[in-house]
Design an enzyme around this catalytic site. Structure first.
Site, mmCIF file in Angstrom:
data_model
loop_
_atom_site.group_PDB
_atom_site.id
_atom_site.type_symbol
_atom_site.label_atom_id
_atom_site.label_comp_id
_atom_site.label_asym_id
_atom_site.label_seq_id
_atom_site.Cartn_x
_atom_site.Cartn_y
_atom_site.Cartn_z
ATOM 1 N N SER A 145 45.321 9.519 45.821
ATOM 2 C CA SER A 145 45.283 9.962 44.428
ATOM 3 C C SER A 145 46.489 9.508 43.610
ATOM 4 O O SER A 145 47.204 10.317 43.035
ATOM 5 C CB SER A 145 45.160 11.473 44.400
ATOM 6 O OG SER A 145 44.099 11.836 45.245
ATOM 7 N N ARG A 160 51.756 2.271 40.730
ATOM 8 C CA ARG A 160 52.998 3.044 40.640
ATOM 9 C C ARG A 160 52.783 4.389 41.314
ATOM 10 O O ARG A 160 51.658 4.873 41.388
ATOM 11 C CB ARG A 160 53.402 3.265 39.171
ATOM 12 C CG ARG A 160 52.333 4.002 38.372
ATOM 13 C CD ARG A 160 52.602 4.090 36.896
ATOM 14 N NE ARG A 160 51.457 4.693 36.219
ATOM 15 C CZ ARG A 160 50.389 4.025 35.797
ATOM 16 N NH1 ARG A 160 50.329 2.714 35.946
ATOM 17 N NH2 ARG A 160 49.373 4.646 35.231
ATOM 18 N N ASP A 198 40.742 10.694 44.205
ATOM 19 C CA ASP A 198 40.212 12.049 44.409
ATOM 20 C C ASP A 198 39.237 12.482 43.314
ATOM 21 O O ASP A 198 38.318 13.258 43.564
ATOM 22 C CB ASP A 198 41.334 13.088 44.608
ATOM 23 C CG ASP A 198 42.348 13.136 43.485
ATOM 24 O OD1 ASP A 198 42.231 12.337 42.528
ATOM 25 O OD2 ASP A 198 43.253 13.981 43.557
HETATM 26 MG MG MG Z 1 43.589 17.694 45.396
#
Ligand code: MG
Ligand code: ADP
Length: 461
Positions: A145, A160, A198
């Protein structure tokens, strides 16, 4: 100079955090403008990353898969068994990421992650593992994520780090390969089949679990950080180029886009800024970036509250003295705001206990009321900002003009536990798109989004 009273100071702070209906509309408009730019060109402030996921599940998918999730606060490893009837069985373990690994080397971090996968397999899936047959290679969906430049379903280079991670040598590297190499080094027969943001996983799992009459349009996370993925028509993703679009168009007319909305409006044209936001931003490793996220998500709201309280203390308007805790950066967790928001006792007893325990300070009832008012202003701004950009996506996709209703899957502790968060978001959505449309938006918590969603991406791959 006449000195300000606590209530005057609080009113001023609330005013600084509040967002008018007009500004909600400006935020939505600016979001649409920047999203379109991001769909057209690489390197825009809103990354609008193509996920290469071009279908969403209908609940009939089957099989056993591994999924891992590097989210921000924790690393999760799980096995997912899809039953093919909108249900699944999930076995999950969770480890917190040691702080030193968040700022160390790629090798140390990914070796740590691979080791957790090995432990999981040895503990929970050992029978599958004792055999030498290559058939037993497990497909793994890797939920990662952070912003990546995805170039295939299982290939993507890190753009990044965010959320407190800062490992220089990972930037520009393919994170699937980094994980695969460390899994191979442990001789694990596991294939990293899909790289999944995610939010994409949240959208996928929501779509698998609730394939009702309304199809899932968005997956939204408001946890440590915040981000959103949504279903876009393939031909809108202009930056993929004509030949790639033509080849993808043979099998689908849509693609899930990871917006990376955490970096929306870094120019601060519409999101607004207070001296408190600037102060929090100064103490983050990615200063001046992800400013939208820093006004919304769990990593930052606790610190934002502490900074406001410190300011009132320095003006002699709050607390009779300071405390070492009050002066400690990042000491307040956003769950503290949830607990204060949920305190409806007449004397704000829970708030008194919390301030006394977490900050080592005693409070008067007047002070606790002031703190609660500030907490509500911070929470409301977070939900309003999120709602304004949800409205932006509804308008960008014209989804509510094309169908009777849309479905949104949400995940993350802020959305799940902050009292009244969804209603506040809906207020903002309604202010922009109107109440009639807002009523046709269905929102549900997408549990296990990263695990099940990642598995579903591995199915698609
Ligand atoms: Mg989460
Ligand atoms: P992750 O982002 O790692 O997937 P979560 O969705 O659980 O994990 O989000 C963790 C963040 O949520 C932390 O920043 C924490 O401060 C915040 N948080 C945890 N509990 C609560 C709560 N009850 N209310 C609001 N925020 C919370």
């Amino acid at each position: 100079m006449t000195s300000q009273s606590l209530s005057e100071a609080v009113a001023e702070i609330v005013d600084k955090f509040s967002i008018s209906e007009q500004r909600l509309k400006s935020i939505s408009d600016e979001f649409i403008r920047l999203s379109k730019l991001g769909l057209h060109h690489e390197g825009e402030s809103m990354s609008m990353i193509p996920s290469y996921v071009t279908s969403i599940p209908n609940g009939k998918e089957k099989g056993t898969f591994l999924a891992v999730d590097l989210g921000g606060t924790n690393f999760r490893v799980c096995s997912v068994h899809l039953n093919g009837d909108n249900t699944y069985d999930l076995l999950q373990t969770k480890t917190s990421i040691p702080r030193e690994l968040m700022v160390g080397t790629s090798k140390d971090l990914f070796a740590f992650l691979a080791k957790r996968v090995e432990e999981f397999i040895k503990t929970h899936l050992s029978e599958k593992f004792d055999e030498d047959s290559v058939d037993h290679q497990l497909k793994l969906g890797f939920t990662f994520s952070f912003p990546v430049n995805q170039t295939a379903i299982n290939r993507g280079t890190l753009l990044r780090w965010t959320k407190g991670f800062d490992i220089k040598d990972t930037v520009g590297q393919d994170v699937c390969k980094l994980l695969q190499d460390e899994l191979d080094a442990l001789n694990l027969k596991v294939h990293v089949a899909a790289l999944v943001n995610d939010t994409v996983g949240t959208l996928m799992s929501r779509s698998y679990s609730s394939p009702g009459q309304h199809s899932t349009l968005m997956g939204i996370i408001i946890g440590t950080g915040t981000n959103c993925a949504y279903v876009e028509s393939l031909d809108a993703v202009v930056k993929l180029g004509e030949s790639e679009l033509a080849s993808l168009a043979k099998t689908s007319n849509m693609m899930i886009i990871n917006t990376e909305w955490g970096s929306f409006d870094t120019a601060r044209a519409v999101i607004g800024s207070t001296e408190y936001d600037d102060s929090v931003d100064q103490r983050t490793p990615n200063k001046g970036m992800h400013l939208f996220e820093k006004r919304i998500s769990g990593m930052f709201l606790g610190e934002l509250l502490r900074v406001v309280l410190t300011d009132l203390r320095s003006k002699n308007l709050l607390f009779s003295s300071s405390s070492p805790q009050l002066e400690t950066e990042w000491i307040l967790d956003t769950s503290a705001l949830s607990r204060i928001e949920a305190d409806f006792s007449q004397n704000l007893i829970a708030t008194r206990t919390l301030i006394s325990t977490d900050l080592g300070l005693e409070t008067t009832l007047e002070e606790r009321k002031a703190i609660k008012t500030i907490v509500s202003a911070i929470g409301k701004r977070s939900a309003y900002l999120a709602g304004a950009v949800v409205a932006g996506i509804l308008e960008l996709t014209s989804a509510l003009d094309k169908s009777a209703g849309v479905d949104i899957g949400m995940d993350g502790s802020v959305i799940e536990f902050y009292p009244g968060y969804e209603s506040l978001m809906r207020e903002a959505v309604s202010a922009v798109v109107g109440q009639e449309k807002e009523a046709r938006v269905h929102i549900g918590i997408a549990k296990d989004g990263s695990g099940v969603g990642a598995a579903l991406c591995a199915v698609v791959a």
